[in-house]
Design a protein around this motif. Sequence first.
Motif, PDB file in Angstrom:
ATOM      1  N   GLU A 133     -30.813 -29.676 -69.859  1.00  0.00           N
ATOM      2  CA  GLU A 133     -32.080 -29.124 -69.972  1.00  0.00           C
ATOM      3  C   GLU A 133     -32.259 -28.461 -68.616  1.00  0.00           C
ATOM      4  O   GLU A 133     -32.264 -29.266 -67.826  1.00  0.00           O
ATOM      5  CB  GLU A 133     -33.104 -30.250 -70.583  1.00  0.00           C
ATOM      6  N   ILE A 134     -32.744 -27.476 -68.640  1.00  0.00           N
ATOM      7  CA  ILE A 134     -32.999 -26.504 -67.293  1.00  0.00           C
ATOM      8  C   ILE A 134     -34.426 -26.391 -67.408  1.00  0.00           C
ATOM      9  O   ILE A 134     -35.061 -25.616 -68.252  1.00  0.00           O
ATOM     10  CB  ILE A 134     -32.499 -25.446 -67.328  1.00  0.00           C
ATOM     11  N   SER A 135     -35.352 -27.207 -66.567  1.00  0.00           N
ATOM     12  CA  SER A 135     -36.682 -27.348 -66.884  1.00  0.00           C
ATOM     13  C   SER A 135     -37.360 -26.545 -65.776  1.00  0.00           C
ATOM     14  O   SER A 135     -38.645 -26.706 -65.636  1.00  0.00           O
ATOM     15  CB  SER A 135     -37.179 -28.742 -66.834  1.00  0.00           C
ATOM     16  N   GLY A 136     -36.594 -26.059 -64.725  1.00  0.00           N
ATOM     17  CA  GLY A 136     -37.493 -25.382 -63.681  1.00  0.00           C
ATOM     18  C   GLY A 136     -36.395 -24.399 -62.991  1.00  0.00           C
ATOM     19  O   GLY A 136     -35.063 -24.109 -63.551  1.00  0.00           O
ATOM     20  N   ASP A 137     -36.701 -23.875 -61.690  1.00  0.00           N
ATOM     21  CA  ASP A 137     -35.743 -23.044 -61.139  1.00  0.00           C
ATOM     22  C   ASP A 137     -34.603 -23.923 -60.761  1.00  0.00           C
ATOM     23  O   ASP A 137     -34.700 -25.097 -60.268  1.00  0.00           O
ATOM     24  CB  ASP A 137     -36.300 -22.346 -59.944  1.00  0.00           C
ATOM     25  N   ILE A 138     -33.405 -23.342 -60.559  1.00  0.00           N
ATOM     26  CA  ILE A 138     -32.165 -23.909 -60.279  1.00  0.00           C
ATOM     27  C   ILE A 138     -31.455 -22.806 -59.359  1.00  0.00           C
ATOM     28  O   ILE A 138     -31.304 -21.726 -59.324  1.00  0.00           O
ATOM     29  CB  ILE A 138     -31.060 -24.401 -61.395  1.00  0.00           C
ATOM     30  N   TRP A 139     -30.754 -23.492 -58.217  1.00  0.00           N
ATOM     31  CA  TRP A 139     -30.209 -22.582 -57.223  1.00  0.00           C
ATOM     32  C   TRP A 139     -28.870 -23.473 -56.518  1.00  0.00           C
ATOM     33  O   TRP A 139     -28.873 -24.592 -56.705  1.00  0.00           O
ATOM     34  CB  TRP A 139     -30.726 -22.085 -56.123  1.00  0.00           C
ATOM     35  N   VAL A 140     -27.999 -22.659 -56.071  1.00  0.00           N
ATOM     36  CA  VAL A 140     -26.751 -23.200 -55.286  1.00  0.00           C
ATOM     37  C   VAL A 140     -26.877 -22.877 -53.609  1.00  0.00           C
ATOM     38  O   VAL A 140     -27.064 -21.804 -53.496  1.00  0.00           O
ATOM     39  CB  VAL A 140     -25.232 -23.052 -55.869  1.00  0.00           C
ATOM     40  N   GLU A 141     -27.157 -24.024 -52.997  1.00  0.00           N
ATOM     41  CA  GLU A 141     -27.505 -23.702 -51.724  1.00  0.00           C
ATOM     42  C   GLU A 141     -26.141 -22.979 -51.078  1.00  0.00           C
ATOM     43  O   GLU A 141     -25.044 -23.331 -51.450  1.00  0.00           O
ATOM     44  CB  GLU A 141     -27.992 -24.606 -50.817  1.00  0.00           C
ATOM     45  N   GLU A 142     -26.431 -22.208 -49.798  1.00  0.00           N
ATOM     46  CA  GLU A 142     -25.112 -21.517 -49.247  1.00  0.00           C
ATOM     47  C   GLU A 142     -24.451 -22.704 -48.628  1.00  0.00           C
ATOM     48  O   GLU A 142     -24.996 -23.829 -48.077  1.00  0.00           O
ATOM     49  CB  GLU A 142     -25.674 -20.682 -48.007  1.00  0.00           C
ATOM     50  N   GLY A 143     -22.935 -22.703 -48.897  1.00  0.00           N
ATOM     51  CA  GLY A 143     -22.030 -23.468 -48.384  1.00  0.00           C
ATOM     52  C   GLY A 143     -21.587 -24.439 -49.498  1.00  0.00           C
ATOM     53  O   GLY A 143     -20.504 -25.029 -49.426  1.00  0.00           O
ATOM     54  N   PRO A 150     -16.042 -25.363 -69.226  1.00  0.00           N
ATOM     55  CA  PRO A 150     -16.071 -24.860 -70.486  1.00  0.00           C
ATOM     56  C   PRO A 150     -16.789 -25.675 -71.345  1.00  0.00           C
ATOM     57  O   PRO A 150     -16.436 -26.813 -71.503  1.00  0.00           O
ATOM     58  CB  PRO A 150     -14.588 -24.417 -70.848  1.00  0.00           C
ATOM     59  N   GLY A 151     -17.712 -24.996 -72.446  1.00  0.00           N
ATOM     60  CA  GLY A 151     -18.133 -26.023 -73.282  1.00  0.00           C
ATOM     61  C   GLY A 151     -19.607 -26.454 -73.101  1.00  0.00           C
ATOM     62  O   GLY A 151     -20.330 -26.862 -73.898  1.00  0.00           O
ATOM     63  N   VAL A 152     -20.068 -26.230 -71.870  1.00  0.00           N
ATOM     64  CA  VAL A 152     -21.226 -26.750 -71.350  1.00  0.00           C
ATOM     65  C   VAL A 152     -22.354 -25.892 -71.885  1.00  0.00           C
ATOM     66  O   VAL A 152     -22.300 -24.649 -72.081  1.00  0.00           O
ATOM     67  CB  VAL A 152     -21.636 -26.590 -69.771  1.00  0.00           C
ATOM     68  N   THR A 153     -23.549 -26.372 -72.728  1.00  0.00           N
ATOM     69  CA  THR A 153     -24.648 -25.774 -73.244  1.00  0.00           C
ATOM     70  C   THR A 153     -25.831 -26.155 -72.209  1.00  0.00           C
ATOM     71  O   THR A 153     -26.250 -27.191 -72.087  1.00  0.00           O
ATOM     72  CB  THR A 153     -24.822 -26.509 -74.414  1.00  0.00           C
ATOM     73  N   LEU A 154     -26.547 -25.161 -71.916  1.00  0.00           N
ATOM     74  CA  LEU A 154     -27.760 -25.056 -70.877  1.00  0.00           C
ATOM     75  C   LEU A 154     -28.903 -24.509 -71.880  1.00  0.00           C
ATOM     76  O   LEU A 154     -28.793 -23.687 -72.330  1.00  0.00           O
ATOM     77  CB  LEU A 154     -27.637 -24.458 -69.585  1.00  0.00           C
ATOM     78  N   GLU A 155     -29.824 -25.620 -72.044  1.00  0.00           N
ATOM     79  CA  GLU A 155     -31.165 -25.414 -72.821  1.00  0.00           C
ATOM     80  C   GLU A 155     -32.276 -25.099 -71.777  1.00  0.00           C
ATOM     81  O   GLU A 155     -32.487 -25.872 -71.073  1.00  0.00           O
ATOM     82  CB  GLU A 155     -31.292 -26.458 -73.780  1.00  0.00           C
ATOM     83  N   PHE A 156     -32.691 -23.965 -71.629  1.00  0.00           N
ATOM     84  CA  PHE A 156     -33.798 -23.388 -70.824  1.00  0.00           C
ATOM     85  C   PHE A 156     -35.081 -23.741 -71.643  1.00  0.00           C
ATOM     86  O   PHE A 156     -35.490 -23.253 -72.653  1.00  0.00           O
ATOM     87  CB  PHE A 156     -33.689 -22.136 -70.264  1.00  0.00           C
ATOM     88  N   THR A 157     -36.206 -24.617 -70.678  1.00  0.00           N
ATOM     89  CA  THR A 157     -37.466 -24.700 -71.267  1.00  0.00           C
ATOM     90  C   THR A 157     -38.468 -23.831 -70.446  1.00  0.00           C
ATOM     91  O   THR A 157     -38.060 -23.525 -69.137  1.00  0.00           O
ATOM     92  CB  THR A 157     -37.839 -26.145 -71.167  1.00  0.00           C
ATOM     93  N   GLY A 158     -39.334 -23.407 -71.075  1.00  0.00           N
ATOM     94  CA  GLY A 158     -40.735 -22.815 -70.171  1.00  0.00           C
ATOM     95  C   GLY A 158     -40.144 -21.434 -69.825  1.00  0.00           C
ATOM     96  O   GLY A 158     -38.951 -20.964 -70.249  1.00  0.00           O
TER      97      GLY A 158
END
Length: 158
Positions: A133-143, A150-158
């Motif tokens: 479940e993705i419940s807010g902003d996500i990011w990958v920091e520099e570095g 494969p096969g990952v399901t991401l469910e976005f809320t809101g």
Amino acid sequence: MKVIKRITIFALFGMAMSQDPIEVDPTTLDFGNVLMGNTSTLSFTITANLEQTVTITPPNFYTVDTSVIAMVVSQTQVVNVTFSPPSVGSYDSFITVVGSTFGSATVAVNATAVNNIEGSISGTISADYSPYEISGDIWVEEGNTLTINPGVTLEFTG
């Protein structure tokens, strides 16, 4: 005269036991939220105030890099603790540290296994624990890097 001997013996015993035979620092390891499929490692230090063998016993889903240490007076030993969550939930417990001669200590371990992704992320997201479940902003920091298998399901809320 007998009273003085008893007082002397008691005073000497009190001085010898003024320090704990085994000290741990810190006394709590807080792993916070650990994403399913990942592990997290923290450390604590054991200090021996008595020459003896020390046994370290972790609870389920926690492992330590050493479980028996022959220690001498004033020796310190770093113990690495790894949490590997089996399913979503709270995993609060204690690691026990026991001396073969005398003394014991505990280290509280607190962790929550989550499938909720929010904030800065890195590492690998595995399909084994999907959906996430993705419940807010996500990011990958520099570095840092993020691998989504494969096969990952991401469910976005809101």
